[in-house]
Design a protein around this motif. Structure first.
Motif, PDB file in Angstrom:
ATOM      1  N   ILE A 166       0.870  -1.178   0.000  1.00 27.38           N
ATOM      2  CA  ILE A 166       0.000   0.000   0.000  1.00 27.38           C
ATOM      3  C   ILE A 166       0.905   1.226   0.000  1.00 27.38           C
ATOM      4  N   TYR A 186      -8.192   0.179   7.928  1.00 26.97           N
ATOM      5  CA  TYR A 186      -6.951  -0.284   8.555  1.00 26.97           C
ATOM      6  C   TYR A 186      -7.130  -1.617   9.282  1.00 26.97           C
ATOM      7  N   VAL A 189      -5.555  -4.380   7.327  1.00 26.32           N
ATOM      8  CA  VAL A 189      -4.095  -4.415   7.185  1.00 26.32           C
ATOM      9  C   VAL A 189      -3.534  -5.468   8.135  1.00 26.32           C
ATOM     10  N   HIS A 193       1.330  -7.220   4.719  1.00 25.91           N
ATOM     11  CA  HIS A 193       1.396  -5.976   3.954  1.00 25.91           C
ATOM     12  C   HIS A 193       2.706  -5.221   4.179  1.00 25.91           C
ATOM     13  N   ALA A 195       3.640  -1.175   3.879  1.00 33.37           N
ATOM     14  CA  ALA A 195       3.070   0.163   3.702  1.00 33.37           C
ATOM     15  C   ALA A 195       4.199   1.155   3.455  1.00 33.37           C
ATOM     16  N   ASP A 197       5.032   5.195   2.634  1.00 33.10           N
ATOM     17  CA  ASP A 197       4.541   6.570   2.584  1.00 33.10           C
ATOM     18  C   ASP A 197       5.638   7.436   1.980  1.00 33.10           C
ATOM     19  N   CYS A 211      -0.738   1.385  10.161  1.00 34.32           N
ATOM     20  CA  CYS A 211      -0.343   0.136   9.494  1.00 34.32           C
ATOM     21  C   CYS A 211       0.611  -0.671  10.373  1.00 34.32           C
ATOM     22  N   THR A 218       6.654  -1.163   7.500  1.00 39.09           N
ATOM     23  CA  THR A 218       6.426   0.228   7.104  1.00 39.09           C
ATOM     24  C   THR A 218       7.726   0.918   6.693  1.00 39.09           C
TER      25      THR A 218
END
Length: 238
Positions: A166, A186, A189, A193, A195, A197, A211, A218
């Motif tokens: 994502i 969320y 999630v 996953h 994530a 940004d 997340c 992340t």
């Protein structure tokens, strides 16, 4: 004094001015500085370039798409992407380039190749670069945008488990939008996953925190930012 500038809005928290001025000092380059250039109308850019003796620019939100029509030339990759984040001033010509895609690919290629399907949140200038990379890597992806039939309401009717990565390309969560985050489910999630940004300030947005709370891997946008900045430097050939 020659200048390189970052053009956009809400630039007070930008990484670029500190990064490039430190690089200029470290390389002992005289008669050159990096400045922020906040302008309300992008059609005024030519006047600022002449007035401030600007030899190169970085372009950020909200001008990565709209700046194209004010350039004399655009390189082939930027033309395919449809977004500009770097400009070289060559005499009276402004030449547009895109280094965002290189920054993103170098930063996250390993994670991308280990997965199959990506969910891209947002369809602005930064998103165009990410979509180009995903196509180059032959990855399936879906773009969620408020202005398309694939909007956030559509997403809520589908399961995030169908996606491996994502990617938030919106400005939701940046310093001037720090309390905001993409409106996704969320609760769907999980640890499968990743994530990403593109935002780097703050280091961890609410999107990433939410997340991470669901055990997702992340990553923020800091490494991408450094990569694309160094690619811009090569284009300016200081």
């Amino acid at each position: 004094m020659r200048r390189i500038a970052l053009v956009g809005k809400n630039l007070s928290s930008s990484f670029s001015i500190k990064f490039f001025n430190e690089k200029i000092k470290k390389e002992n380059i005289k008669n050159l500085e990096y400045v922020n250039l906040e302008i309300n109308r992008i059609d005024q850019l030519h006047n600022y370039i002449k007035k401030k003796n600007i030899i190169g620019l970085n372009v950020t939100s909200p001008y990565k798409l709209s700046i194209k029509k004010y350039l004399n030339k655009i390189d082939d990759v930027s033309s395919k992407i449809g977004a500009i984040n770097t400009i070289k001033v060559d005499g009276s010509d402004l030449i547009g380039f895109n280094t965002d895609y290189l920054g993103f690919m170098k930063a996250y290629k390993k994670q991308l190749l280990n997965n199959k399907k990506c969910l891209v949140l947002g369809n602005g200038g930064a998103s165009k670069s990410i979509q180009y990379v995903l196509r180059k890597l032959n990855l399936d992806y879906l773009v969620i945008s408020r202005r398309s039939k694939f909007d956030y309401e559509f997403l809520k009717k589908n399961n995030l488990i169908d996606f491996d990565i994502i990617i938030n390309t919106t400005t939701l969560g940046m310093v001037h939008n720090i309390d905001r985050f993409p409106d996704i489910n969320y609760d769907q999630v999980n640890e499968t996953h990743t994530a990403i940004d593109l935002i780097y300030n703050p280091v961890q947005t609410i999107f990433l925190k939410k997340c991470q709370k669901k055990c997702a891997n992340t990553l923020n946008g800091h490494e991408m930012l450094i990569n694309q900045a160094l690619e811009s430097w090569k284009i300016w050939k200081i």
